[in-house]
Design a protein around this motif. Structure first.
Motif, PDB file in Angstrom:
ATOM      1  N   HIS A 269      47.899  33.730  14.976  1.00 28.60           N
ATOM      2  CA  HIS A 269      46.483  33.337  14.870  1.00 28.60           C
ATOM      3  C   HIS A 269      45.629  34.158  15.839  1.00 28.60           C
ATOM      4  O   HIS A 269      44.513  34.566  15.500  1.00 28.60           O
ATOM      5  CB  HIS A 269      46.325  31.841  15.144  1.00 28.60           C
ATOM      6  N   TYR A 270      46.131  34.371  17.020  1.00 28.11           N
ATOM      7  CA  TYR A 270      45.417  35.223  17.979  1.00 28.11           C
ATOM      8  C   TYR A 270      45.303  36.646  17.438  1.00 28.11           C
ATOM      9  O   TYR A 270      44.256  37.274  17.519  1.00 28.11           O
ATOM     10  CB  TYR A 270      46.144  35.252  19.333  1.00 28.11           C
ATOM     11  N   GLU A 271      46.402  37.158  16.906  1.00 24.41           N
ATOM     12  CA  GLU A 271      46.403  38.525  16.379  1.00 24.41           C
ATOM     13  C   GLU A 271      45.396  38.677  15.252  1.00 24.41           C
ATOM     14  O   GLU A 271      44.666  39.669  15.195  1.00 24.41           O
ATOM     15  CB  GLU A 271      47.810  38.904  15.920  1.00 24.41           C
ATOM     16  N   ARG A 272      45.337  37.717  14.340  1.00 26.18           N
ATOM     17  CA  ARG A 272      44.364  37.787  13.242  1.00 26.18           C
ATOM     18  C   ARG A 272      42.937  37.765  13.757  1.00 26.18           C
ATOM     19  O   ARG A 272      42.044  38.356  13.170  1.00 26.18           O
ATOM     20  CB  ARG A 272      44.574  36.619  12.269  1.00 26.18           C
ATOM     21  N   ALA A 273      42.708  37.048  14.854  1.00 28.59           N
ATOM     22  CA  ALA A 273      41.363  36.967  15.436  1.00 28.59           C
ATOM     23  C   ALA A 273      41.054  38.153  16.340  1.00 28.59           C
ATOM     24  O   ALA A 273      39.928  38.294  16.822  1.00 28.59           O
ATOM     25  CB  ALA A 273      41.209  35.663  16.216  1.00 28.59           C
ATOM     26  N   GLY A 274      42.060  39.017  16.582  1.00 30.45           N
ATOM     27  CA  GLY A 274      41.840  40.182  17.438  1.00 30.45           C
ATOM     28  C   GLY A 274      41.722  39.836  18.905  1.00 30.45           C
ATOM     29  O   GLY A 274      41.066  40.547  19.665  1.00 30.45           O
ATOM     30  N   THR A 275      42.364  38.748  19.323  1.00 25.50           N
ATOM     31  CA  THR A 275      42.322  38.342  20.733  1.00 25.50           C
ATOM     32  C   THR A 275      43.736  38.153  21.254  1.00 25.50           C
ATOM     33  O   THR A 275      44.712  38.235  20.498  1.00 25.50           O
ATOM     34  CB  THR A 275      41.542  37.015  20.909  1.00 25.50           C
ATOM     35  N   GLU A 276      43.827  37.906  22.542  1.00 26.51           N
ATOM     36  CA  GLU A 276      45.113  37.634  23.168  1.00 26.51           C
ATOM     37  C   GLU A 276      45.036  36.308  23.915  1.00 26.51           C
ATOM     38  O   GLU A 276      43.988  35.961  24.447  1.00 26.51           O
ATOM     39  CB  GLU A 276      45.458  38.747  24.162  1.00 26.51           C
ATOM     40  N   PRO A 277      46.140  35.568  23.952  1.00 27.61           N
ATOM     41  CA  PRO A 277      46.121  34.306  24.706  1.00 27.61           C
ATOM     42  C   PRO A 277      45.961  34.561  26.198  1.00 27.61           C
ATOM     43  O   PRO A 277      46.374  35.606  26.704  1.00 27.61           O
ATOM     44  CB  PRO A 277      47.480  33.679  24.398  1.00 27.61           C
ATOM     45  N   VAL A 278      45.350  33.614  26.868  1.00 25.89           N
ATOM     46  CA  VAL A 278      45.203  33.679  28.330  1.00 25.89           C
ATOM     47  C   VAL A 278      45.799  32.407  28.927  1.00 25.89           C
ATOM     48  O   VAL A 278      45.880  31.379  28.267  1.00 25.89           O
ATOM     49  CB  VAL A 278      43.723  33.822  28.760  1.00 25.89           C
ATOM     50  N   ALA A 279      46.198  32.505  30.153  1.00 24.10           N
ATOM     51  CA  ALA A 279      46.756  31.340  30.847  1.00 24.10           C
ATOM     52  C   ALA A 279      45.650  30.304  31.048  1.00 24.10           C
ATOM     53  O   ALA A 279      44.487  30.656  31.249  1.00 24.10           O
ATOM     54  CB  ALA A 279      47.331  31.765  32.197  1.00 24.10           C
ATOM     55  N   PRO A 280      45.995  29.008  30.982  1.00 20.05           N
ATOM     56  CA  PRO A 280      44.980  27.973  31.193  1.00 20.05           C
ATOM     57  C   PRO A 280      44.371  28.067  32.586  1.00 20.05           C
ATOM     58  O   PRO A 280      45.059  28.375  33.563  1.00 20.05           O
ATOM     59  CB  PRO A 280      45.746  26.667  31.039  1.00 20.05           C
ATOM     60  N   LEU A 281      43.074  27.794  32.649  1.00 21.60           N
ATOM     61  CA  LEU A 281      42.377  27.788  33.925  1.00 21.60           C
ATOM     62  C   LEU A 281      42.335  26.384  34.530  1.00 21.60           C
ATOM     63  O   LEU A 281      42.025  26.219  35.697  1.00 21.60           O
ATOM     64  CB  LEU A 281      40.948  28.310  33.748  1.00 21.60           C
ATOM     65  N   GLY A 282      42.599  25.405  33.711  1.00 26.88           N
ATOM     66  CA  GLY A 282      42.567  24.023  34.160  1.00 26.88           C
ATOM     67  C   GLY A 282      43.276  23.160  33.144  1.00 26.88           C
ATOM     68  O   GLY A 282      43.874  23.652  32.188  1.00 26.88           O
ATOM     69  N   CYS A 283      43.195  21.851  33.342  1.00 33.25           N
ATOM     70  CA  CYS A 283      43.952  20.937  32.503  1.00 33.25           C
ATOM     71  C   CYS A 283      43.166  19.654  32.269  1.00 33.25           C
ATOM     72  O   CYS A 283      42.684  19.046  33.220  1.00 33.25           O
ATOM     73  CB  CYS A 283      45.266  20.625  33.219  1.00 33.25           C
ATOM     74  N   LEU A 284      43.015  19.265  30.976  1.00 32.14           N
ATOM     75  CA  LEU A 284      42.510  17.945  30.640  1.00 32.14           C
ATOM     76  C   LEU A 284      43.711  17.015  30.632  1.00 32.14           C
ATOM     77  O   LEU A 284      44.679  17.254  29.924  1.00 32.14           O
ATOM     78  CB  LEU A 284      41.860  17.943  29.251  1.00 32.14           C
ATOM     79  N   ASP A 285      43.663  15.966  31.417  1.00 33.43           N
ATOM     80  CA  ASP A 285      44.824  15.106  31.592  1.00 33.43           C
ATOM     81  C   ASP A 285      44.551  13.694  31.080  1.00 33.43           C
ATOM     82  O   ASP A 285      43.921  12.897  31.760  1.00 33.43           O
ATOM     83  CB  ASP A 285      45.208  15.068  33.069  1.00 33.43           C
ATOM     84  N   PRO A 286      45.043  13.354  29.846  1.00 32.77           N
ATOM     85  CA  PRO A 286      44.827  12.010  29.306  1.00 32.77           C
ATOM     86  C   PRO A 286      45.886  10.995  29.739  1.00 32.77           C
ATOM     87  O   PRO A 286      45.824   9.846  29.359  1.00 32.77           O
ATOM     88  CB  PRO A 286      44.905  12.239  27.787  1.00 32.77           C
ATOM     89  N   CYS A 287      46.839  11.409  30.531  1.00 33.43           N
ATOM     90  CA  CYS A 287      47.985  10.565  30.863  1.00 33.43           C
ATOM     91  C   CYS A 287      47.770   9.844  32.200  1.00 33.43           C
ATOM     92  O   CYS A 287      47.579  10.481  33.238  1.00 33.43           O
ATOM     93  CB  CYS A 287      49.232  11.445  30.937  1.00 33.43           C
ATOM     94  N   PRO A 288      47.819   8.494  32.202  1.00 27.40           N
ATOM     95  CA  PRO A 288      47.684   7.781  33.476  1.00 27.40           C
ATOM     96  C   PRO A 288      48.791   8.194  34.447  1.00 27.40           C
ATOM     97  O   PRO A 288      49.922   8.457  34.033  1.00 27.40           O
ATOM     98  CB  PRO A 288      47.851   6.307  33.080  1.00 27.40           C
TER      99      PRO A 288
END
Length: 173
Positions: free
Chosen positions: A22-41
């Motif tokens: 999917h990244y390749e089709r969009a012409g982009t590359e994945p990047v490491a997360p800069l942060g985290c949304l945490d829904p877990c208590p």
């Protein structure tokens, strides 16, 4: 932005490989997360988990109406009995299942607040040692007030709302 708590590394690698086309089709590359949304208590998190960056905790809240608007809930004859909320949710509304579950819970000496859901216009006739009151669709936030136990089909909204208040649950398969 990632979603936490962390996923086991072998799963993260497999997910990364699966989304790579999917990244390749969009012409982009994945990047490491800069942060985290945490829904877990925190009580449910793996103690060895460490976030890849800053963590923004998000917590589920029960559905509610705008401030100042509530639905009139029925009063029980003996408000001193424990109250059980029985809900099949807004999607799964089956009269036979609701009748059977309500009768089973009403066998105990408890107050049963049962929701009719969106598809059941009439409450079933149920008798037992406990008192049963049926309500049409109502905000879960209001229904959970004073509840000692939730009996439900395990929908995410009901489960997360009950967990957010520390209410024990019995979930139907």
């Amino acid at each position: 932005m990632g979603i936490g708590p962390g996923v086991a590394p072998f799963l993260t690698e497999r997910i990364g490989l699966a989304v790579l086309p999917h990244y390749e089709r969009a012409g982009t590359e994945p990047v490491a997360p800069l942060g985290c949304l945490d829904p877990c208590p925190p009580v449910l998190q793996d103690p060895d988990w460490s976030a890849p960056g800053p963590v923004l905790p998000i917590r589920a809240q029960a559905h509610r109406r705008p401030a100042g608007t509530t639905i009139e809930l029925p009063a029980f004859a003996d408000p001193g009995r424990p109250m059980v909320l029985l809900t099949l949710g807004t999607v799964f509304s089956d009269g036979a299942t609701l009748t059977a579950c309500t009768a089973a819970v009403a066998d105990a000496e408890v107050n049963v607040l049962a929701t009719l859901g969106a598809a059941l216009p009439q409450p079933p006739e149920v008798h037992g040692a406990g008192e049963v009151c049926f309500v049409p669709f109502a905000p879960l936030d209001q229904l959970l007030d004073g509840v000692a136990l939730v009996v439900a089909v395990g929908g995410s909204g009901t489960v997360l709302a009950a967990m957010s208040r520390g209410i024990p649950m019995v979930l139907l398969p």
